[in-house]
Scaffold this active site. Sequence first.
Site, mmCIF file in Angstrom:
data_model
loop_
_atom_site.group_PDB
_atom_site.id
_atom_site.type_symbol
_atom_site.label_atom_id
_atom_site.label_comp_id
_atom_site.label_asym_id
_atom_site.label_seq_id
_atom_site.Cartn_x
_atom_site.Cartn_y
_atom_site.Cartn_z
ATOM 1 C CE LYS A 66 -4.368 1.001 0.002
ATOM 2 N NZ LYS A 66 -5.486 0.170 -0.498
ATOM 3 N N GLY B 54 -5.351 2.795 -7.422
ATOM 4 C CA GLY B 54 -6.060 3.843 -6.691
ATOM 5 C C GLY B 54 -6.564 3.391 -5.330
ATOM 6 C CG ASP B 55 -7.355 3.132 -0.950
ATOM 7 O OD1 ASP B 55 -7.765 1.973 -0.956
ATOM 8 O OD2 ASP B 55 -7.489 3.876 0.044
HETATM 9 P P1 NDP Z 1 -12.944 7.613 -2.924
HETATM 10 O O1 NDP Z 1 -11.919 8.617 -2.621
HETATM 11 O O2 NDP Z 1 -13.424 7.435 -4.307
HETATM 12 O O3 NDP Z 1 -14.217 7.843 -2.004
HETATM 13 C C1 NDP Z 1 -14.105 7.876 -0.617
HETATM 14 C C2 NDP Z 1 -15.456 8.175 -0.016
HETATM 15 O O4 NDP Z 1 -15.396 7.970 1.383
HETATM 16 C C3 NDP Z 1 -15.868 9.641 -0.219
HETATM 17 O O5 NDP Z 1 -17.251 9.736 -0.271
HETATM 18 C C4 NDP Z 1 -15.305 10.285 1.046
HETATM 19 O O6 NDP Z 1 -15.960 11.480 1.413
HETATM 20 C C5 NDP Z 1 -15.548 9.201 2.074
HETATM 21 N N1 NDP Z 1 -14.533 9.305 3.136
HETATM 22 C C6 NDP Z 1 -13.195 9.177 2.995
HETATM 23 N N2 NDP Z 1 -12.559 9.370 4.160
HETATM 24 C C7 NDP Z 1 -13.534 9.605 5.049
HETATM 25 C C8 NDP Z 1 -13.528 9.872 6.439
HETATM 26 N N3 NDP Z 1 -12.378 9.927 7.124
HETATM 27 N N4 NDP Z 1 -14.730 10.060 7.049
HETATM 28 C C9 NDP Z 1 -15.881 10.003 6.352
HETATM 29 N N5 NDP Z 1 -15.956 9.761 5.025
HETATM 30 C C10 NDP Z 1 -14.794 9.559 4.392
HETATM 31 O O7 NDP Z 1 -12.345 6.233 -2.358
HETATM 32 P P2 NDP Z 1 -12.767 4.744 -2.710
HETATM 33 O O8 NDP Z 1 -14.206 4.644 -2.989
HETATM 34 O O9 NDP Z 1 -11.796 4.217 -3.696
HETATM 35 O O10 NDP Z 1 -12.429 3.996 -1.330
HETATM 36 C C11 NDP Z 1 -13.388 3.839 -0.294
HETATM 37 C C12 NDP Z 1 -12.962 2.697 0.612
HETATM 38 O O11 NDP Z 1 -12.868 1.478 -0.142
HETATM 39 C C13 NDP Z 1 -11.592 2.854 1.277
HETATM 40 O O12 NDP Z 1 -11.621 2.232 2.538
HETATM 41 C C14 NDP Z 1 -10.673 2.066 0.358
HETATM 42 O O13 NDP Z 1 -9.506 1.651 1.021
HETATM 43 C C15 NDP Z 1 -11.576 0.903 -0.001
HETATM 44 N N6 NDP Z 1 -11.255 0.152 -1.209
HETATM 45 C C16 NDP Z 1 -11.120 0.784 -2.417
HETATM 46 C C17 NDP Z 1 -10.858 0.046 -3.554
HETATM 47 C C18 NDP Z 1 -10.799 0.666 -4.912
HETATM 48 O O14 NDP Z 1 -10.646 -0.081 -5.890
HETATM 49 N N7 NDP Z 1 -10.913 1.966 -5.060
HETATM 50 C C19 NDP Z 1 -10.667 -1.422 -3.475
HETATM 51 C C20 NDP Z 1 -10.900 -1.977 -2.176
HETATM 52 C C21 NDP Z 1 -11.161 -1.203 -1.094
HETATM 53 P P3 NDP Z 1 -15.274 12.901 1.096
HETATM 54 O O15 NDP Z 1 -15.346 13.067 -0.382
HETATM 55 O O16 NDP Z 1 -16.100 13.867 1.871
HETATM 56 O O17 NDP Z 1 -13.859 12.796 1.606
HETATM 57 O O1 2IT Z 2 -7.746 -1.705 -1.117
HETATM 58 C C1 2IT Z 2 -7.664 -2.146 -2.281
HETATM 59 O O2 2IT Z 2 -7.764 -3.355 -2.530
HETATM 60 C C2 2IT Z 2 -7.455 -1.178 -3.366
HETATM 61 N N1 2IT Z 2 -7.419 0.013 -3.115
HETATM 62 C C3 2IT Z 2 -7.254 -1.661 -4.774
HETATM 63 C C4 2IT Z 2 -5.832 -2.089 -4.980
HETATM 64 C C5 2IT Z 2 -5.467 -2.432 -6.406
HETATM 65 O O3 2IT Z 2 -4.271 -2.690 -6.586
HETATM 66 O O4 2IT Z 2 -6.303 -2.450 -7.302
#
Ligand code: NDP
Ligand code: 2IT
Length: 449
Positions: free
Chosen positions: A129, A168-169
């Site tokens: 990560k 991304g994340d």
């Molecule tokens: P984005 O940045 O696209 O979206 C994040 C969302 O969560 C936004 O709505 C944001 O609100 C909200 N958020 C973030 N931090 C906080 C916080 N501290 N308190 C409240 N709301 C919060 O991220 P993703 O959708 O990619 O990721 C969301 C989750 O999924 C994370 O835990 C990530 O690690 C996990 N994940 C992502 C993957 C991926 O492929 N993208 C894969 C697997 C897991 P705001 O805009 O107001 O900050």
């Molecule tokens: O938490 C996760 O699994 C991710 N943010 C996606 C990682 C990836 O390499 O696609």
Amino acid sequence: MAITNAYLKGVYDNLLKLYPEQKEFLQAVDEVLESLQPVIEKRPDLVESGIIERIVEPERVILFRVSWVDDNGKIQVNRGFRVQFNSAIGPYKGGCRFHPSVNLSVMKFLGFEQIFKNSLTGLPMGGAKGGSDFDPKGKSDAEVMRFCQSFMTELAKHIGPDTDVPAGDIGVGAREIGYMFGQYKRLQNEFTGVLTGKSLFSGGSLARTEATGYGACYFCSEMLAANGKSYEGKKVIISGSGNVATYACQKATQLGATVIAMSDSNGYIYDPNGIDYKIIQEIKEVKRARIKTYLDYVPTAKYTEGCSGIWTVPCDIAMPCATQNEINLDSAKALIANGVIAVGEGANMPSTPEAIAAFQEAGVLFAPAKACNAGGVATSGLEMCQNSMRLSWTFEEVDERLKGIMKNIYKAASDAAEAAGQPGNLVVGANIAGFLKVAEAMKWQGVCY
Ligand code: NDP
Ligand code: 2IT
């Protein structure tokens, strides 16, 4: 439950002594070690090979300065991280997070979870990560570009298509991946699949954008079906409104559910008629605006300030898709009191240990993050595969493979839970199933890290 096995407790206590401030990392390790007790009791060979002591230490941690110039000509400095946790089963793989809350503890918890998640996908990917405490919110595209270029200038020395493949994340989407990809290509003079989540014009995979949200719904569907239930006719709450949340909303709706509430870090919207993911997509991906803007599209919806209140809205299925520890014991109790039947974790570690225990005690079906959200990284693995072959599959083909992978993960976690004498406990099952493959690979490779 707590870690009672003396050997595992010793490993945990040592980490507690070494890294007392790394709360999120310790939380993630605690859960995994607790789950591994039945395995360790039967496998003295893994103890002799020092697998546990080794697996809790990252193979490499890279910490660097990221300097960049803002639109006013002022020099800004952020911290950059890449935690290359484990490469036993493949090149390091995992996302990058840009959020002001990023620190070494958050990076290590995410990297640690990624080891087991990636193993569960059945694809050859190690765990990593990265990220920065940079906040993309309120920055111009030009500022984001300069930051990403500076970040990649250092990161490029440590990654590569067969070494470490970031993605991304939170705070890192198509725009950021594009700027980082461009900079990597310029520095190395190489067009390779060094990042995933790329644009379709530059080697990206169809369905990667949708994959985490879709995958979470596919996993939950398997879990619900095994218990004679489905999404059909259910009320669903999805926290967050980013990448994972948006496409979980689309898929849950396609599967017959009504998504009645979504949020961002400022507050949540409630729309009993069902939230259309296309509106969220436009607000978040195009306008980069706040969820409150939903009221401009659907004036009958209700907006409430503060994001944690979303869990007090009665629903059948809760899908936390925002961030770690967003469901605490109080939120879990509110969901249980309102009759929730299932929780599917789209975010990483969104439920506190106390919340998970409450769900399990109440008989709520619980889909843990490292299994439930593995569809994103699995599809990243499929993107790497297409890049190696220098061809691309159709949306349908990628989606079918994703479905198959999520089905397999459910079966692996469910079977492992049963074998451990804890049928239905997918937390234990996912941890054990993810761990065993990595442990065997580490044992086979000798003491190389
Ligand atoms: P984005 O940045 O696209 O979206 C994040 C969302 O969560 C936004 O709505 C944001 O609100 C909200 N958020 C973030 N931090 C906080 C916080 N501290 N308190 C409240 N709301 C919060 O991220 P993703 O959708 O990619 O990721 C969301 C989750 O999924 C994370 O835990 C990530 O690690 C996990 N994940 C992502 C993957 C991926 O492929 N993208 C894969 C697997 C897991 P705001 O805009 O107001 O900050
Ligand atoms: O938490 C996760 O699994 C991710 N943010 C996606 C990682 C990836 O390499 O696609």
